[in-house]
Every structure is written in structure tokens, then in C-alpha cells.
Design a protein around this motif. Structure first.
Motif, mmCIF file in Angstrom:
data_model
loop_
_atom_site.group_PDB
_atom_site.id
_atom_site.type_symbol
_atom_site.label_atom_id
_atom_site.label_comp_id
_atom_site.label_asym_id
_atom_site.label_seq_id
_atom_site.Cartn_x
_atom_site.Cartn_y
_atom_site.Cartn_z
ATOM 1 N N GLN A 34 0.847 -1.213 0.030
ATOM 2 C CA GLN A 34 0.016 0.103 -0.030
ATOM 3 C C GLN A 34 0.803 1.277 -0.022
ATOM 4 O O GLN A 34 1.995 1.204 0.446
ATOM 5 C CB GLN A 34 -1.055 0.007 1.165
ATOM 6 N N PRO A 35 0.405 2.471 -0.449
ATOM 7 C CA PRO A 35 1.168 3.647 -0.581
ATOM 8 C C PRO A 35 1.316 4.043 0.878
ATOM 9 O O PRO A 35 0.774 3.675 1.814
ATOM 10 C CB PRO A 35 0.340 4.822 -1.202
ATOM 11 N N GLU A 36 2.710 4.571 1.089
ATOM 12 C CA GLU A 36 3.044 4.983 2.374
ATOM 13 C C GLU A 36 2.372 6.080 2.876
ATOM 14 O O GLU A 36 1.702 6.795 2.421
ATOM 15 C CB GLU A 36 4.529 5.553 2.333
ATOM 16 N N PRO A 37 1.844 5.892 4.306
ATOM 17 C CA PRO A 37 0.966 6.945 4.799
ATOM 18 C C PRO A 37 1.567 8.408 5.012
ATOM 19 O O PRO A 37 2.727 8.395 4.850
ATOM 20 C CB PRO A 37 0.929 6.347 6.249
ATOM 21 N N GLU A 38 0.420 9.355 4.889
ATOM 22 C CA GLU A 38 1.167 10.654 4.993
ATOM 23 C C GLU A 38 1.604 10.975 6.415
ATOM 24 O O GLU A 38 1.162 10.367 7.373
ATOM 25 C CB GLU A 38 -0.019 11.673 4.537
ATOM 26 N N GLY A 39 2.211 12.191 6.850
ATOM 27 C CA GLY A 39 2.641 12.420 7.940
ATOM 28 C C GLY A 39 4.274 12.062 8.476
ATOM 29 O O GLY A 39 4.870 11.530 7.474
ATOM 30 N N LEU A 40 4.279 12.160 9.532
ATOM 31 C CA LEU A 40 5.562 11.893 10.389
ATOM 32 C C LEU A 40 5.973 10.537 9.947
ATOM 33 O O LEU A 40 4.995 9.505 10.190
ATOM 34 C CB LEU A 40 5.522 11.981 11.675
ATOM 35 N N PRO A 41 7.286 10.026 9.378
ATOM 36 C CA PRO A 41 7.535 8.708 9.125
ATOM 37 C C PRO A 41 7.342 7.915 10.147
ATOM 38 O O PRO A 41 7.741 8.119 11.517
ATOM 39 C CB PRO A 41 8.872 8.625 8.566
ATOM 40 N N VAL A 42 7.059 6.503 10.135
ATOM 41 C CA VAL A 42 6.634 5.489 11.333
ATOM 42 C C VAL A 42 8.067 4.569 11.013
ATOM 43 O O VAL A 42 8.014 3.990 9.867
ATOM 44 C CB VAL A 42 5.495 4.791 11.379
ATOM 45 N N VAL A 43 8.967 4.346 11.995
ATOM 46 C CA VAL A 43 9.689 3.273 12.082
ATOM 47 C C VAL A 43 9.090 2.307 13.183
ATOM 48 O O VAL A 43 9.110 2.655 14.265
ATOM 49 C CB VAL A 43 11.022 3.785 12.322
ATOM 50 N N MET A 44 9.231 1.096 12.486
ATOM 51 C CA MET A 44 8.430 -0.021 13.431
ATOM 52 C C MET A 44 9.230 -1.348 13.463
ATOM 53 O O MET A 44 10.092 -1.893 12.658
ATOM 54 C CB MET A 44 7.461 -0.503 12.493
ATOM 55 N N MET A 62 -1.618 -7.963 10.621
ATOM 56 C CA MET A 62 -0.433 -7.585 10.431
ATOM 57 C C MET A 62 -0.204 -6.814 9.123
ATOM 58 O O MET A 62 0.763 -5.962 8.960
ATOM 59 C CB MET A 62 0.586 -8.761 10.508
ATOM 60 N N PRO A 63 -0.890 -7.162 7.985
ATOM 61 C CA PRO A 63 -0.740 -6.583 6.710
ATOM 62 C C PRO A 63 -0.979 -4.986 6.904
ATOM 63 O O PRO A 63 -0.368 -4.187 6.474
ATOM 64 C CB PRO A 63 -1.622 -7.097 5.709
ATOM 65 N N ALA A 64 -2.312 -4.577 7.524
ATOM 66 C CA ALA A 64 -2.343 -3.189 7.896
ATOM 67 C C ALA A 64 -1.395 -2.579 8.643
ATOM 68 O O ALA A 64 -0.944 -1.263 8.559
ATOM 69 C CB ALA A 64 -3.736 -3.123 8.347
ATOM 70 N N THR A 65 -0.985 -3.350 9.812
ATOM 71 C CA THR A 65 -0.054 -2.748 10.581
ATOM 72 C C THR A 65 1.192 -2.333 9.873
ATOM 73 O O THR A 65 1.894 -1.340 10.211
ATOM 74 C CB THR A 65 0.415 -3.569 11.682
ATOM 75 N N LEU A 66 1.676 -3.415 9.251
ATOM 76 C CA LEU A 66 3.148 -3.076 8.427
ATOM 77 C C LEU A 66 2.945 -2.012 7.389
ATOM 78 O O LEU A 66 3.900 -1.368 7.059
ATOM 79 C CB LEU A 66 3.459 -4.406 7.703
ATOM 80 N N ASN A 67 1.951 -1.816 6.799
ATOM 81 C CA ASN A 67 1.414 -1.040 5.785
ATOM 82 C C ASN A 67 1.328 0.444 6.380
ATOM 83 O O ASN A 67 1.582 1.315 5.776
ATOM 84 C CB ASN A 67 0.353 -1.241 4.911
ATOM 85 N N ALA A 68 1.209 0.676 7.564
ATOM 86 C CA ALA A 68 1.238 1.777 8.587
ATOM 87 C C ALA A 68 2.778 2.227 8.705
ATOM 88 O O ALA A 68 2.927 3.548 9.135
ATOM 89 C CB ALA A 68 0.744 1.825 9.807
ATOM 90 N N ALA A 69 3.754 1.503 8.316
ATOM 91 C CA ALA A 69 5.159 1.978 8.362
ATOM 92 C C ALA A 69 5.785 2.510 7.356
ATOM 93 O O ALA A 69 5.288 2.309 6.012
ATOM 94 C CB ALA A 69 5.888 0.646 9.050
ATOM 95 N N HIS A 70 6.915 3.304 7.683
ATOM 96 C CA HIS A 70 7.514 3.880 6.518
ATOM 97 C C HIS A 70 8.747 2.957 6.252
ATOM 98 O O HIS A 70 9.485 2.602 5.165
ATOM 99 C CB HIS A 70 7.905 5.121 6.591
ATOM 100 N N ILE A 71 9.415 2.458 7.460
ATOM 101 C CA ILE A 71 10.648 1.498 7.579
ATOM 102 C C ILE A 71 10.406 0.495 8.846
ATOM 103 O O ILE A 71 9.810 0.699 9.716
ATOM 104 C CB ILE A 71 11.825 2.344 8.162
ATOM 105 N N VAL A 72 10.717 -0.467 8.196
ATOM 106 C CA VAL A 72 10.505 -1.750 9.376
ATOM 107 C C VAL A 72 11.757 -2.093 9.708
ATOM 108 O O VAL A 72 12.722 -2.493 8.982
ATOM 109 C CB VAL A 72 9.694 -3.120 8.786
ATOM 110 N N CYS A 73 12.195 -2.409 11.153
ATOM 111 C CA CYS A 73 13.513 -2.703 11.693
ATOM 112 C C CYS A 73 13.333 -4.103 12.358
ATOM 113 O O CYS A 73 12.406 -4.412 13.140
ATOM 114 C CB CYS A 73 14.169 -1.685 12.565
ATOM 115 N N LEU A 74 14.440 -4.730 12.241
ATOM 116 C CA LEU A 74 14.474 -5.934 13.346
ATOM 117 C C LEU A 74 16.128 -6.258 13.448
ATOM 118 O O LEU A 74 16.908 -6.839 12.785
ATOM 119 C CB LEU A 74 14.034 -7.270 12.701
#
Length: 380
Positions: free
Chosen positions: A182-192, A256-268
Motif C-alpha cells: 500500500q502507499p506510504e501513509p502521510e505525515g511523520l514517518p513511522v519506524v516499526m 499484520m498487513p495493515a500494521t506493516l503498511n502503516a510503517a515507512h521503515i521496518v526494523c529488526l
């Protein structure tokens, strides 16, 4: 109809990591049973047409008496169920199940090692790792051994397993239809960071990276502590971090699909993995990833291709990598697109399921043997 029995410690883990495989095996003509601790997910398993046999197993500790009791109880269960093939998932079920299979005379065994676990993490182990290695040698005496990365394949080979018995299958795979970009959400980037909240997952380094990048992004933890794991982050520490304002804690999420698509960057920033499912899911969602140059992590993320790799335990390098992707939205979108491509072509759930079903078919087609799948596998 051949009977396939899974042994998994927790019902939620079976649903998350092996349910799709079990349903595919059922559709392929296997009579499927899962032996597991029954919690909130057992009814979902039964609803899929899979028999559930409740069985409580400790998740950690090597108390000899407790371990022996588990093995004996499980051996009795195997004698009653008379499986044609058993599939043990994760380290403790591999040990307990492998020993029980020996006692019960079950020789068609698949042992799936989903990462070498807490005792094998660098800097840990000692006598515990030595005991585990000894038990593993005995438990893996028959059948096929599935590993998820080359380092674990080498570790299993060092235990004395013949190469022909080791299968490299990339994790549980990912449902690329369900996990879609999904497109990146607007606003402050989310790092998850989305995982069980363990220190071994690099939660401490993630928090330190967030402190080094104030105001640059919203840093989010998704998941829950795991009190059964000695590396669990306690809830009071999580609450303190949220009160400090360094991170948001969203808790466990079902979608989890919606949750991950709420992020701009995913970290592990994990210390060691088998093949981390959350990174495959993030890749399928088209998200750029920052992870560690550690076993399992580097097997799904290539540095500069679909994400960035940093040294294990290096919060400064983690912060620098996150900053690089925050500063360059085009780069992270290119990496996300490349991750999606690799998820579809290399790690799709259908690929993993077919490879595992082929292993089952080979097992039940072969005459009874005592050592396993080098040229086929054993029978009961």
C-alpha cells in the motif's frame, strides 16, 4: 490416508507459522493432527478440519526429570496415534519429539529447526548449549532436518548429520496475496519493530536509535513481552519507554498487513534468527527494511538491495541506517519494491509449502528404514 502429526509448543505459533502448510497437507490427502498446548487458537485449528490433541510442554529449561516425563508422555501418545510421519517444529519439540519418536518406533520424522535459539546465541550457552547439542544429536538420529539458513545447516552438519538429510527451506514463507503493498501513509514517518519483545530481537538497540533521532520519526514497537523466554523485556520497562516519549507501544496486532503498511521503515535488529517471518511480511508489503548482518536476517535482506544491514548490537549504525532511509524516500521506495519482488519470487508461501509437501510424499513413499530420508525415509 497417511497420518501426519505436527508437534508445536504453542497453538498460536502453529496458526501463525504452520497452519497454511497443514491445510495444504490435508488437501493433498493427509490426515492431519497437531499436538500442542491449547490456548485461544485451538478452535481456529479445529475449524480448519485439523484434529487437536492438547499437550503441555515446557518452553525452556533442561530439568532431566521433567524432560524425561515429557518424552515418555509423548511416546505414549505417538503409540496411540500411530502416525505415518511426524513433523516437529522448533528446537524443544525437535528434542522432545525426536526422543519420543525413538521410544515409540516412529522413523518417519521431519525436524524443523526454526533458528538455533537462546542457548546458541553468541555469548550464551556454555553447559546448556553443550547439553542441547548432545540431545540434538540423539533426537536427530532419523528422518530429515529442515533448516532456514546456511549457518544453521552448517551447525546441524557439525552435529554429524549427513548432508543428504538436511533440507534448506526458507522459513514458513509469506502469503503474498494477503501481504500486499500500500502507499506510504502521510505525515511523520513511522519506524516499526514488530516481533516478540525480547532483548535478543534488538529492542534495546532500537530504543537507543530512537533516542539518537529525536523528532525525525515516530518509533513504534508492535508485539508483547514473552514471559516464558529469559530474554523477554518486562512490561514495566516498556511502560517507562512510552512515558519517556521515546517510543509508542502498540501491543500485539492481529491485522499484520495493515500494521506493516502503516510503517515507512521496518526494523529488526535481531542477534540471530532462523528466517524472520516479519521481515518477509514487510518485504511483501513493499517496505524497506533495516536489520542486522546476522544469520537469518541477511538471508532475506541484501544490503543496499531491499534494505540495509548493520552490525549486531550497534545502535549507532542502526540509527545511521534509519536516518539514511528517512532522508531518502525514493531510496526506501526502491528498496521496498525490490523486497516485494524477492518475496514473490523467493519466499512465497506456495514455494515453501510445495517443498515441504514433496518431503512428506518422499517419506511416506519410501520403505521403512531406521535412519531417514537420504534415499527416502523411514516408516513406523
Amino acid at each position: 490416508m497417511p497420518r501426519l502429526v505436527f508437534l508445536v509448543t504453542e497453538d498460536w505459533y502453529f496458526v501463525s507459522h504452520r497452519m497454511a502448510l497443514a491445510v495444504a497437507a490435508k488437501d493433498a490427502g493427509f490426515d492431519v493432527t497437531v499436538i500442542t498446548r491449547c490456548g485461544a487458537k485451538c478452535e481456529a485449528i479445529r475449524a480448519a478440519g485439523i484434529e487437536v490433541v492438547p499437550f503441555s510442554m515446557e518452553r525452556r529449561g533442561l530439568n532431566p526429570l521433567g524432560l524425561a516425563r515429557e518424552v515418555i508422555r509423548l511416546a505414549r501418545l505417538y503409540r496411540r496415534l500411530q502416525p505415518d510421519i511426524v513433523h516437529h517444529v522448533a528446537l524443544r519439540p525437535v528434542v522432545v519429539g525426536g526422543l519420543a519418536a525413538r521410544l515409540a518406533g516412529v522413523t518417519r520424522v521431519v525436524s524443523a529447526i526454526a533458528g538455533m535459539g537462546y542457548a546458541f546465541t553468541a555469548g550464551r550457552g556454555g553447559w546448556l548449549a553443550a547439553v542441547l547439542r548432545g540431545l540434538l544429536r540423539l533426537a536427530l538420529g532419523r528422518g530429515a532436518v529442515i533448516v532456514q539458513n546456511p549457518e544453521d545447516a552448517a551447525a546441524v552438519a557439525r552435529l554429524g548429520m549427513a548432508p543428504a538429510r538436511i533440507r534448506l527451506i526458507p522459513g514458513a514463507g509469506v502469503d503474498v496475496a494477503r501481504f500486499a503493498p500500500q502507499p506510504e501513509p502521510e505525515g511523520l514517518p513511522v519506524v516499526m519493530l514488530a516481533s516478540r519483545l525480547l532483548w535478543d530481537k534488538g529492542v534495546g538497540e532500537f530504543i537507543e536509535a530512537a533516542r539518537r533521532l529525536p523528532g525525525r520519526a515516530c518509533f513504534v514497537l508492535v508485539g508483547a513481552p514473552d514471559p516464558g523466554n529469559p530474554a523477554s523485556v518486562d512490561e514495566s520497562t516498556l511502560r517507562a519507554w512510552t512515558e519517556e516519549g521515546v517510543v509508542e507501544w502498540w501491543g500485539p496486532r492481529e491485522d499484520m498487513p495493515a500494521t506493516l503498511n502503516a510503517a515507512h521503515i521496518v526494523c529488526l535488529p535481531s542477534y540471530r534468527e532462523g528466517l524472520p517471518k516479519v521481515l518477509l511480511e514487510a518485504m511483501a508489503c513493499g517496505r524497506a527494511v533495516v536489520t542486522t548482518d546476522a544469520p537469518g536476517c541477511r538471508d532475506c535482506v541484501r544490503d543496499g538491495d531491499n534494505g540495509l544491514l548493520v552490525p549486531v548490537g550497534d545502535a549507532g549504525a542502526l540509527a545511521a541506517a534509519i536516518r539514511q532511509l528517512l532522508d531518502d524516500p525514493d531510496l526506501r521506495r526502491r528498496m521496498g519494491a525490490r523486497g516485494r519482488e524477492r518475496a514473490v519470487n523467493e519466499f512465497a508461501q506456495a514455494i515453501v509449502i510445495e517443498a515441504t509437501l514433496a518431503l512428506y510424499r518422499n517419506a511416506v513413499a519410501a520403505p521403512p528404514r531406521t535412519t531417514g530420508f537420504a534415499a527416502g525415509t523411514g516408516g513406523r
